[in-house]
Design an enzyme around this catalytic site. Structure first.
Site, PDB file in Angstrom:
ATOM      1  N   GLY A  89    -118.064  30.236 -51.560  1.00 35.05           N
ATOM      2  CA  GLY A  89    -119.027  29.289 -52.084  1.00 35.05           C
ATOM      3  C   GLY A  89    -118.620  28.804 -53.463  1.00 35.05           C
ATOM      4  N   GLN A  91    -117.572  25.697 -56.489  1.00 35.08           N
ATOM      5  CA  GLN A  91    -116.740  24.522 -56.700  1.00 35.08           C
ATOM      6  C   GLN A  91    -115.391  24.940 -57.283  1.00 35.08           C
ATOM      7  OE1 GLN A  91    -119.040  21.074 -58.117  1.00 35.08           O
ATOM      8  NE2 GLN A  91    -120.897  22.265 -57.851  1.00 35.08           N
ATOM      9  N   PHE A  92    -114.862  24.192 -58.246  1.00 34.37           N
ATOM     10  CA  PHE A  92    -113.557  24.537 -58.808  1.00 34.37           C
ATOM     11  C   PHE A  92    -113.688  25.652 -59.836  1.00 34.37           C
ATOM     12  CE2 PHE A  92    -112.111  20.404 -57.202  1.00 34.37           C
ATOM     13  CZ  PHE A  92    -110.856  20.752 -56.723  1.00 34.37           C
ATOM     14  N   HIS A  95    -108.444  30.773 -62.348  1.00 32.77           N
ATOM     15  CA  HIS A  95    -108.099  32.190 -62.452  1.00 32.77           C
ATOM     16  C   HIS A  95    -106.766  32.305 -63.169  1.00 32.77           C
ATOM     17  CE1 HIS A  95    -111.396  33.326 -59.976  1.00 32.77           C
ATOM     18  NE2 HIS A  95    -110.884  32.899 -58.837  1.00 32.77           N
ATOM     19  N   GLY A 176    -115.859  37.185 -54.732  1.00 35.25           N
ATOM     20  CA  GLY A 176    -116.634  37.978 -55.674  1.00 35.25           C
ATOM     21  C   GLY A 176    -116.862  37.307 -57.002  1.00 35.25           C
ATOM     22  N   ILE A 177    -116.381  37.942 -58.095  1.00 37.09           N
ATOM     23  CA  ILE A 177    -116.689  37.482 -59.446  1.00 37.09           C
ATOM     24  C   ILE A 177    -115.412  37.368 -60.263  1.00 37.09           C
ATOM     25  CG2 ILE A 177    -118.899  38.692 -59.316  1.00 37.09           C
ATOM     26  CD1 ILE A 177    -117.685  40.644 -61.467  1.00 37.09           C
ATOM     27  N   SER A 178    -115.505  36.641 -61.372  1.00 34.76           N
ATOM     28  CA  SER A 178    -114.439  36.649 -62.371  1.00 34.76           C
ATOM     29  C   SER A 178    -115.082  36.691 -63.747  1.00 34.76           C
ATOM     30  CB  SER A 178    -113.530  35.425 -62.236  1.00 34.76           C
ATOM     31  OG  SER A 178    -114.246  34.219 -62.370  1.00 34.76           O
ATOM     32  N   CYS A 194    -116.901  24.692 -62.031  1.00 33.88           N
ATOM     33  CA  CYS A 194    -118.122  24.772 -61.221  1.00 33.88           C
ATOM     34  C   CYS A 194    -118.918  23.475 -61.242  1.00 33.88           C
ATOM     35  CB  CYS A 194    -118.991  25.947 -61.659  1.00 33.88           C
ATOM     36  SG  CYS A 194    -118.166  27.543 -61.458  1.00 33.88           S
TER      37      CYS A 194
END
Length: 238
Positions: A89, A91-92, A95, A176-178, A194
């Site tokens: 899920g 948007q851009f 990382h 997951g998360i960043s 996002c």
């Protein structure tokens, strides 16, 4: 401050059987396609009852990922870094080194089967980890991720410090998360993170918190236990 509704929503995210979640940390940089392949394989094994749940902490080389809601116009510099289209899920997102990515493979069959509560749990996990460093953070209505408010004489703004993007298949989560520990914040300028143009991004170090990646990992581990339950040492899937 987190609402009582949020606290209540995440209370069911701890497994009743007390099973431990494997907690694995990769050293070096893991290529994104390799990570996605390993993550999907592990999620399938969890769904089939063949593997334990896993939280996998890693860093990627510099890259952009595009979630299912991404808009092409939000990719401002398409030739700057590799761009990976992904099924998560959101948007851009950027990382890269200095950013802790945590891929979360949990069996939601055993954690309430409530995706909204799961996402709120991820938010609370990040907020709790930041609290270990004395950083006040929260969520914002209509915006994905975790935010901090910054103020000075005659000014204030809100910056994003952590992103969330998940997918659920057969009631097992992945992606997951960043959390921005010490990434090059200039790398975010190649996208509209996002899809939100009117706010910026920040990191622990940018906020004056000189945390190491190991210290960030420990804060994440402590906060994870409060929201999702206890962990044990595990091996990275690749």
């Amino acid at each position: 401050m987190l609402s009582q509704t949020l606290s209540t929503a995440v209370s069911k995210l701890i497994r009743e059987d007390g099973a431990l979640v494997e907690w694995a940390v990769s050293t070096g940089h893991v290529d994104y396609p390799v990570a996605v392949e390993a993550m999907e394989a592990r999620a399938a094994a969890i769904a089939g009852g063949e593997a334990a749940e896993l939280v996998w902490l890693l860093e990627h080389p510099p890259l952009y990922t595009a979630g299912v809601s991404s808009k092409d116009g939000d990719l401002l510099e398409p030739d700057r870094f590799p761009v990976h289209r992904t099924g998560r899920g959101g948007q851009f997102t950027y990382h890269g080194p200095g950013q802790r990515v945590a891929y979360v493979m949990l069996d939601l069959n055993r954690r309430g089967r409530d995706v909204r509560a799961f996402v709120r749990g991820l938010e609370q996990w990040i907020i709790g980890a930041l609290g270990e460093f004395g950083v006040e953070a929260d969520v914002r209505e209509g915006r994905v991720g975790v935010w901090v408010e910054r103020k000075g004489p005659g000014w204030s703004r809100e910056d994003k410090i952590a992103a969330i993007g998940v997918k659920v298949r057969k009631w097992v989560s992945f992606h997951g998360i960043s959390l921005n520990v010490e990434p090059d914040l200039g790398h975010f300028t190649g996208i509209v993170p996002c899809g939100i143009e009117e706010h910026g991004v920040t990191s622990l170090v940018d906020l004056g918190v000189l945390a190491t990646m190991d210290e960030a990992d420990e804060a994440l581990r402590v906060s994870f236990r409060r929201v999702f339950g206890a962990v044990e040492a595990g091996a990275p899937p690749v």
